[in-house]
Design a protein around this motif. Structure first.
Motif, PDB file in Angstrom:
ATOM      1  N   ARG A  69       0.973  -1.188   0.097  1.00  0.00           N
ATOM      2  CA  ARG A  69       0.030  -0.098   0.139  1.00  0.00           C
ATOM      3  C   ARG A  69       0.798   1.356   0.140  1.00  0.00           C
ATOM      4  O   ARG A  69       0.546   2.186  -0.708  1.00  0.00           O
ATOM      5  CB  ARG A  69      -1.010  -0.167   1.174  1.00  0.00           C
ATOM      6  CG  ARG A  69      -1.897  -1.184   1.233  1.00  0.00           C
ATOM      7  CD  ARG A  69      -2.879  -1.054   0.092  1.00  0.00           C
ATOM      8  NE  ARG A  69      -3.880  -1.971   0.122  1.00  0.00           N
ATOM      9  CZ  ARG A  69      -4.740  -2.265  -0.715  1.00  0.00           C
ATOM     10  NH1 ARG A  69      -4.841  -1.487  -2.066  1.00  0.00           N
ATOM     11  NH2 ARG A  69      -5.647  -3.357  -0.755  1.00  0.00           N
ATOM     12  N   ASN A 116      -6.424  10.696  -1.609  1.00  0.00           N
ATOM     13  CA  ASN A 116      -7.649   9.645  -1.558  1.00  0.00           C
ATOM     14  C   ASN A 116      -7.304   8.078  -1.387  1.00  0.00           C
ATOM     15  O   ASN A 116      -8.226   7.478  -0.568  1.00  0.00           O
ATOM     16  CB  ASN A 116      -8.419   9.721  -2.856  1.00  0.00           C
ATOM     17  CG  ASN A 116      -9.149  11.140  -3.165  1.00  0.00           C
ATOM     18  OD1 ASN A 116      -9.535  11.753  -2.098  1.00  0.00           O
ATOM     19  ND2 ASN A 116      -9.268  11.895  -4.409  1.00  0.00           N
ATOM     20  N   ALA A 119      -4.850   7.121   0.369  1.00  0.00           N
ATOM     21  CA  ALA A 119      -4.333   7.004   1.673  1.00  0.00           C
ATOM     22  C   ALA A 119      -5.541   6.905   2.551  1.00  0.00           C
ATOM     23  O   ALA A 119      -5.426   6.115   3.434  1.00  0.00           O
ATOM     24  CB  ALA A 119      -3.682   8.386   2.148  1.00  0.00           C
ATOM     25  N   ARG A 120      -6.661   7.819   2.190  1.00  0.00           N
ATOM     26  CA  ARG A 120      -7.890   7.555   3.072  1.00  0.00           C
ATOM     27  C   ARG A 120      -8.638   6.297   3.013  1.00  0.00           C
ATOM     28  O   ARG A 120      -9.020   5.694   4.014  1.00  0.00           O
ATOM     29  CB  ARG A 120      -8.969   8.777   2.596  1.00  0.00           C
ATOM     30  CG  ARG A 120      -8.563  10.170   3.085  1.00  0.00           C
ATOM     31  CD  ARG A 120      -9.200  11.154   2.257  1.00  0.00           C
ATOM     32  NE  ARG A 120      -8.955  12.679   2.921  1.00  0.00           N
ATOM     33  CZ  ARG A 120      -9.555  13.477   2.383  1.00  0.00           C
ATOM     34  NH1 ARG A 120     -10.139  13.376   1.268  1.00  0.00           N
ATOM     35  NH2 ARG A 120      -9.273  14.798   2.905  1.00  0.00           N
ATOM     36  N   ARG A 121      -8.597   5.668   1.744  1.00  0.00           N
ATOM     37  CA  ARG A 121      -9.152   4.343   1.574  1.00  0.00           C
ATOM     38  C   ARG A 121      -8.453   3.276   1.998  1.00  0.00           C
ATOM     39  O   ARG A 121      -8.905   2.219   2.561  1.00  0.00           O
ATOM     40  CB  ARG A 121      -9.310   4.340   0.071  1.00  0.00           C
ATOM     41  CG  ARG A 121     -10.503   4.951  -0.842  1.00  0.00           C
ATOM     42  CD  ARG A 121     -10.616   4.353  -2.101  1.00  0.00           C
ATOM     43  NE  ARG A 121      -9.644   4.037  -2.734  1.00  0.00           N
ATOM     44  CZ  ARG A 121      -8.938   5.020  -3.763  1.00  0.00           C
ATOM     45  NH1 ARG A 121      -9.341   6.167  -3.780  1.00  0.00           N
ATOM     46  NH2 ARG A 121      -7.716   4.584  -4.447  1.00  0.00           N
ATOM     47  N   ASN A 122      -6.990   3.249   1.878  1.00  0.00           N
ATOM     48  CA  ASN A 122      -6.189   2.206   2.342  1.00  0.00           C
ATOM     49  C   ASN A 122      -5.510   2.136   3.205  1.00  0.00           C
ATOM     50  O   ASN A 122      -4.968   1.171   3.653  1.00  0.00           O
ATOM     51  CB  ASN A 122      -5.489   1.788   1.005  1.00  0.00           C
ATOM     52  CG  ASN A 122      -6.347   1.579  -0.232  1.00  0.00           C
ATOM     53  OD1 ASN A 122      -6.795   0.383  -0.465  1.00  0.00           O
ATOM     54  ND2 ASN A 122      -6.147   2.453  -1.141  1.00  0.00           N
ATOM     55  N   PHE A 123      -5.253   3.064   3.995  1.00  0.00           N
ATOM     56  CA  PHE A 123      -4.480   3.387   5.347  1.00  0.00           C
ATOM     57  C   PHE A 123      -5.203   3.299   6.611  1.00  0.00           C
ATOM     58  O   PHE A 123      -4.601   3.318   7.553  1.00  0.00           O
ATOM     59  CB  PHE A 123      -3.581   4.459   5.473  1.00  0.00           C
ATOM     60  CG  PHE A 123      -2.592   4.437   4.335  1.00  0.00           C
ATOM     61  CD1 PHE A 123      -2.102   3.354   3.755  1.00  0.00           C
ATOM     62  CD2 PHE A 123      -1.846   5.651   3.796  1.00  0.00           C
ATOM     63  CE1 PHE A 123      -1.113   3.396   2.785  1.00  0.00           C
ATOM     64  CE2 PHE A 123      -1.020   5.581   2.845  1.00  0.00           C
ATOM     65  CZ  PHE A 123      -0.456   4.511   2.402  1.00  0.00           C
ATOM     66  N   SER A 124      -6.420   3.206   6.713  1.00  0.00           N
ATOM     67  CA  SER A 124      -7.355   3.512   7.783  1.00  0.00           C
ATOM     68  C   SER A 124      -7.159   2.124   8.674  1.00  0.00           C
ATOM     69  O   SER A 124      -7.446   2.448   9.970  1.00  0.00           O
ATOM     70  CB  SER A 124      -8.768   3.749   7.562  1.00  0.00           C
ATOM     71  OG  SER A 124      -9.459   2.836   6.751  1.00  0.00           O
ATOM     72  N   HIS A 125      -7.059   0.839   8.221  1.00  0.00           N
ATOM     73  CA  HIS A 125      -7.078  -0.267   8.947  1.00  0.00           C
ATOM     74  C   HIS A 125      -5.952  -0.587   9.551  1.00  0.00           C
ATOM     75  O   HIS A 125      -5.761  -1.619  10.188  1.00  0.00           O
ATOM     76  CB  HIS A 125      -7.732  -1.405   8.193  1.00  0.00           C
ATOM     77  CG  HIS A 125      -6.970  -1.811   7.095  1.00  0.00           C
ATOM     78  ND1 HIS A 125      -6.744  -1.153   5.796  1.00  0.00           N
ATOM     79  CD2 HIS A 125      -6.098  -2.883   6.772  1.00  0.00           C
ATOM     80  CE1 HIS A 125      -6.093  -1.697   4.873  1.00  0.00           C
ATOM     81  NE2 HIS A 125      -5.579  -2.686   5.421  1.00  0.00           N
ATOM     82  N   THR A 140      -3.304   0.160  12.265  1.00  0.00           N
ATOM     83  CA  THR A 140      -3.411   0.861  13.765  1.00  0.00           C
ATOM     84  C   THR A 140      -2.360   0.478  14.498  1.00  0.00           C
ATOM     85  O   THR A 140      -2.358   1.035  15.526  1.00  0.00           O
ATOM     86  CB  THR A 140      -4.750   0.130  14.290  1.00  0.00           C
ATOM     87  OG1 THR A 140      -4.678  -1.249  14.434  1.00  0.00           O
ATOM     88  CG2 THR A 140      -6.009   0.711  13.479  1.00  0.00           C
ATOM     89  N   LEU A 162       1.686   2.922  11.865  1.00  0.00           N
ATOM     90  CA  LEU A 162       1.437   4.406  11.777  1.00  0.00           C
ATOM     91  C   LEU A 162       2.619   5.278  11.729  1.00  0.00           C
ATOM     92  O   LEU A 162       2.323   6.415  10.962  1.00  0.00           O
ATOM     93  CB  LEU A 162       0.625   4.869  12.923  1.00  0.00           C
ATOM     94  CG  LEU A 162      -0.802   4.273  13.274  1.00  0.00           C
ATOM     95  CD1 LEU A 162      -1.455   4.477  14.561  1.00  0.00           C
ATOM     96  CD2 LEU A 162      -1.840   4.815  12.290  1.00  0.00           C
ATOM     97  N   LYS A 195       2.905   7.889   8.510  1.00  0.00           N
ATOM     98  CA  LYS A 195       3.072   9.382   8.641  1.00  0.00           C
ATOM     99  C   LYS A 195       4.280   9.623   7.883  1.00  0.00           C
ATOM    100  O   LYS A 195       4.459  10.947   7.341  1.00  0.00           O
ATOM    101  CB  LYS A 195       3.501   9.635  10.381  1.00  0.00           C
ATOM    102  CG  LYS A 195       1.837   9.579  10.966  1.00  0.00           C
ATOM    103  CD  LYS A 195       2.435   9.754  12.567  1.00  0.00           C
ATOM    104  CE  LYS A 195       1.307   9.607  13.495  1.00  0.00           C
ATOM    105  NZ  LYS A 195       1.324   9.440  14.816  1.00  0.00           N
TER     106      LYS A 195
END
Length: 386
Positions: free
Chosen positions: A181, A199, A201-207, A209, A214, A218
């Motif tokens: 990713r 976009n 990053a928003r779709r694919n990095f959220s899970h 944790t 992280l 960053k």
């Protein structure tokens, strides 16, 4: 038999993967059909034509699902046939050891060829020796196709592998998906497509944790600031082509781990076991090299010989009893036909070598180490103490 453990574990891994995939498909399709049926039932009135159309669509989905289940069942039956063949092969270790050893060698050769992408040769040998059910050529070919995609800077196929095996990857704490990713995000930044990168990053990095995950995300997000500017040194590694090579290595290791395949070919392991039994302190010192030792010979002839890399990190052989080698003939000195004999100067050689020297020099012997000359009658037999 520890080396052959993948013979049993790998088919079970394939069966597990097949079950998880079909279970996900079944769950999704059945939930979708239940929702459609509930929608029809919830309407106070529905046109018969519309109802028939909806029911026809549901029936078509069920038929498609049935075909998938039948195809999956055929694949599972094939794995069970492979398992049965492998159990029969394992039994030969006690019932027919000679055949077992020959088959074992054939499997090791085919495995090594397939790992190194010589698929045509591997298939040919497997067919000729009737060991198709004992080797994993198809799995290595699957791995090869994904590696080729990564070589072409495409993560799509590898991400599909991650999706199919997500439970196993979670179990082994693999970071493969995260690296893939990140790489896709980096490629969008390279194209200076900030909106698509954000976009993505928003779709694919959220899970992701975990703290380590992280932190890496960053750091990668910091690339957006420098998309049109020279990169600071701490960010240069993100754009390095070396990342693709690291991804390929990580995928290859993960693929083998998921399918319970050994990281190294069994042929290399067998050779390593044999060479480690032969490797001694003399193999390290060029002045002590023996022409009949495969470790010494390879180093003497070619520093890049086929055994050099295998031998380099192998431990020295542990010997409870020493073996004495004649420095002239390089033959083993023993208490029988080639017993040890000592010259008047104290140097010891094998009887066969000294006899040969005396025949060439009319009963005289020249010591190879000192150059002194002696009569053969001056040579005395000595005895080895155990």
């Amino acid at each position: 038999m520890e080396i052959e453990s993948s013979l049993i574990t790998t088919p079970f891994a394939v069966l597990r993967q097949s079950y998880e995939v079909i279970h996900q498909q079944l769950e999704f399709e059945l939930n979708s059909m239940v929702d459609e049926i509930s929608e029809i039932e919830s309407k106070p009135f529905i046109n018969p034509i519309e109802a028939n159309l909806k029911i026809g669509q549901i029936v078509a989905k069920l038929q498609g699902l049935k075909r998938k289940l039948e195809q999956n069942s055929t694949k599972d039956e094939e794995q069970f046939r492979i398992l049965k063949a492998r159990v029969e092969y394992a039994k030969q270790a006690t019932t027919n050891p000679e055949k077992f050893q020959q088959t074992r060698l054939d499997c090791a050769v085919v495995d090594h060829l397939a790992r190194n992408t010589y698929f045509d040769c591997a298939y040919e040998i497997a067919n000729r020796t009737n060991i198709k059910n004992l080797v994993e050529i198809n799995l290595y070919f699957e791995e090869y196709k994904i590696i080729q995609a990564l070589n072409n800077n495409s993560c799509t196929e590898c991400l599909l592998f991650c999706e199919t095996n997500k439970n196993k990857l979670k179990e082994i704490n693999s970071r493969l998906e995260l690296d893939l990713r990140l790489q896709e995000f980096i490629e969008l930044v390279k194209l200076n497509d900030k909106n698509s990168a954000i976009n993505y990053a928003r779709r694919n990095f959220s899970h992701f944790t975990e703290n380590k995950e992280l932190d890496e995300i960053k750091k990668a997000m910091g690339l957006l600031v420098y998309s049109n500017k020279p990169l600071p040194k701490r960010y240069e590694h993100f754009f390095s082509q070396e990342r693709w090579k690291n991804l390929i290595n990580l995928f290859s290791q993960t693929f083998k781990q998921v399918h319970y395949l050994m990281q190294e070919s069994s042929l290399n392991l067998f050779l390593g076991l044999g060479l480690s039994a032969l490797k001694t302190e003399h193999c390290i010192d060029p002045s002590q090299w023996c022409q009949k030792c495969p470790v010494c010979t390879q180093q003497n002839k070619n520093k890049n010989g086929p055994f050099i890399q295998l031998c380099k990190d192998l431990p020295l052989a542990r010997r409870e009893n020493s073996s004495i080698i004649c420095s002239i003939s390089k033959e083993l000195i023993n208490d029988e036909s080639n017993y040890p004999m000592v010259l008047p100067n104290g140097n010891v050689y094998g009887r066969q070598a000294l006899l040969k020297l005396s025949q060439q020099l009319n009963g005289k012997i020249i010591c190879p180490k000192t150059g002194e000359t002696f009569d053969f009658s001056q040579v005395k037999k000595i005895y080895l103490a155990s």
